[in-house]
Design an enzyme around this catalytic site. Structure first.
Site, PDB file in Angstrom:
ATOM      1  N   GLY A 154     -87.131  34.992   3.150  1.00  0.00           N
ATOM      2  CA  GLY A 154     -87.890  36.021   3.838  1.00  0.00           C
ATOM      3  C   GLY A 154     -87.837  35.827   5.343  1.00  0.00           C
ATOM      4  N   CYS A 155     -88.270  36.854   6.067  1.00  0.00           N
ATOM      5  CA  CYS A 155     -88.188  36.812   7.530  1.00  0.00           C
ATOM      6  C   CYS A 155     -89.161  35.806   8.137  1.00  0.00           C
ATOM      7  CB  CYS A 155     -88.407  38.204   8.106  1.00  0.00           C
ATOM      8  SG  CYS A 155     -89.885  39.047   7.510  1.00  0.00           S
ATOM      9  N   TYR A 156     -90.420  35.861   7.732  1.00  0.00           N
ATOM     10  CA  TYR A 156     -91.390  34.883   8.239  1.00  0.00           C
ATOM     11  C   TYR A 156     -91.012  33.452   7.844  1.00  0.00           C
ATOM     12  CZ  TYR A 156     -94.833  38.567   9.465  1.00  0.00           C
ATOM     13  OH  TYR A 156     -95.506  39.634  10.011  1.00  0.00           O
ATOM     14  N   THR A 158     -88.056  32.242   7.357  1.00  0.00           N
ATOM     15  CA  THR A 158     -86.912  31.821   8.162  1.00  0.00           C
ATOM     16  C   THR A 158     -87.362  31.336   9.534  1.00  0.00           C
ATOM     17  OG1 THR A 158     -85.369  33.301   7.023  1.00  0.00           O
ATOM     18  CG2 THR A 158     -84.765  32.589   9.237  1.00  0.00           C
ATOM     19  N   ALA A 159     -88.195  32.120  10.193  1.00  0.00           N
ATOM     20  CA  ALA A 159     -88.695  31.720  11.513  1.00  0.00           C
ATOM     21  C   ALA A 159     -89.508  30.434  11.428  1.00  0.00           C
ATOM     22  CB  ALA A 159     -89.540  32.844  12.112  1.00  0.00           C
TER      23      ALA A 159
END
Length: 326
Positions: A154-156, A158-159
């Site tokens: 997911g995007c969160y 990954t960050a």
């Protein structure tokens, strides 16, 4: 030359990935697909996204004939589809021998017990799930190359994980606190009141109950407190993370931990200098900035990515290139 089918190509992530793959010399696009009941079937991609007018491809319905054609012609399939849709499609294409790159959350947890709570369904394919690798590209390259079932993070996560994983051995038992803000594209293309122009505003959501919290915790090996926020901008994520490090940890220790990214071309790490979203939008990069107070033992690290790129499409492309050794 590897041939890639993209299912769910009408959404922001699918369209972004289409543009990325179209620009790759060693990849071709077998076809773009949407569901059979989609209002976008039969439309050129450029009708939905005029900025992609150079891509002369049409969105085809994913019929049984289309699925057979994908199996006959493609080397891999990318699923930019709903979690419950990917659940079945991923298992079926995997059973047909294709490499599967799933951008949903349907294969991110190895524990089947997590799915009813966080995704609302029982996982019906434990044998496929057992083969799935979490596609955090900078950390799991060997495993991505060795399997045909890749769950793109997911995007969160990954960050957050890009910032936290180098610190794993330095953390105390105190939960890392992650406050992350995402652009509106993170909510998808479908019209919703809270993401409309006149309504959107900076606000937290999913407090103490967002499905990315256990995803981050599972991959980090430690519980976290995660609070996502909707930002009033289109693209990008900025995660600001506060952690407590073990007594005796020095600034040099932290710098050494982050040196793991010295040979990672898409990750930039800076000490005492913090990233901003504008610097990573429309790029596949992750920018990290950190500061450590040796007296208190607290470290703050900020992580900036484009949610549609490093948080989705460009990381899927990374995984494809790793898997096929391109």
């Amino acid at each position: 030359m590897k041939n890639i089918a993209i299912i769910g190509a009408s959404g922001y992530t699918g369209a972004q990935l289409t543009a990325l793959i179209h620009a790759e010399a060693e990849l071709t696009i077998q076809g773009l697909y949407v569901s059979e009941n989609s209002l976008d079937k039969g439309k050129p991609l450029a009708d939905l996204y005029p900025s992609y007018s150079h891509i002369a491809l049409t969105l085809s319905p994913l019929s049984e004939d289309a699925k057979a054609k994908i199996v006959a012609e493609a080397d891999a399939v990318v699923l930019a589809t709903e979690h419950s849709v990917s659940l079945h499609l991923a298992a079926w294409f995997y059973s047909q021998g294709l490499a599967v790159f799933d951008l949903s959350g349907a294969y991110r947890f190895s524990d089947v017990a997590q799915y009813p709570k966080w995704y609302g369904f029982e996982h019906e394919y434990p044998e496929v799930l057992a083969k799935a690798v979490y596609g955090l590209a900078e950390w799991n390259a060997k495993e991505i190359a060795a399997t045909k079932m890749i769950a793109v993070p997911g995007c969160y996560p990954t960050a957050s994980l890009t910032a936290l994983k180098p610190l794993a051995s330095l953390l105390t038992s105190a939960y890392p606190v992650i406050n992350a803000v995402s652009g509106v594209t993170g909510a998808g293309r479908k019209a919703q009141l809270h993401t409309s122009f006149c309504e959107v505003s900076l606000t937290p959501y999913g407090v103490l109950g967002h499905r990315h919290q256990p995803e981050i915790a599972t991959q980090l090996g430690q519980e976290v407190i995660f609070t996502p926020h909707l930002g009033n901008f289109k693209r990008g994520i900025l995660a600001t993370i506060t952690v407590q490090l073990k007594p005796g940890t020095t600034t040099a220790d932290v710098a050494a931990a982050y040196s793991v990214y010295d040979q990672a071309p898409l990750v930039t790490v800076k000490h005492n200098q913090f990233p901003k979203v504008d610097d990573v939008v429309l790029t596949p990069n992750c920018h990290l900035g950190w500061k450590f107070d040796e007296n208190s033992g607290y470290l703050v690290v900020a992580s900036a990515i484009d949610n549609l790129m490093k948080g989705a499409a460009s990381q899927a492309l990374q995984c494809i290139k790793i898997h096929f050794n391109l």
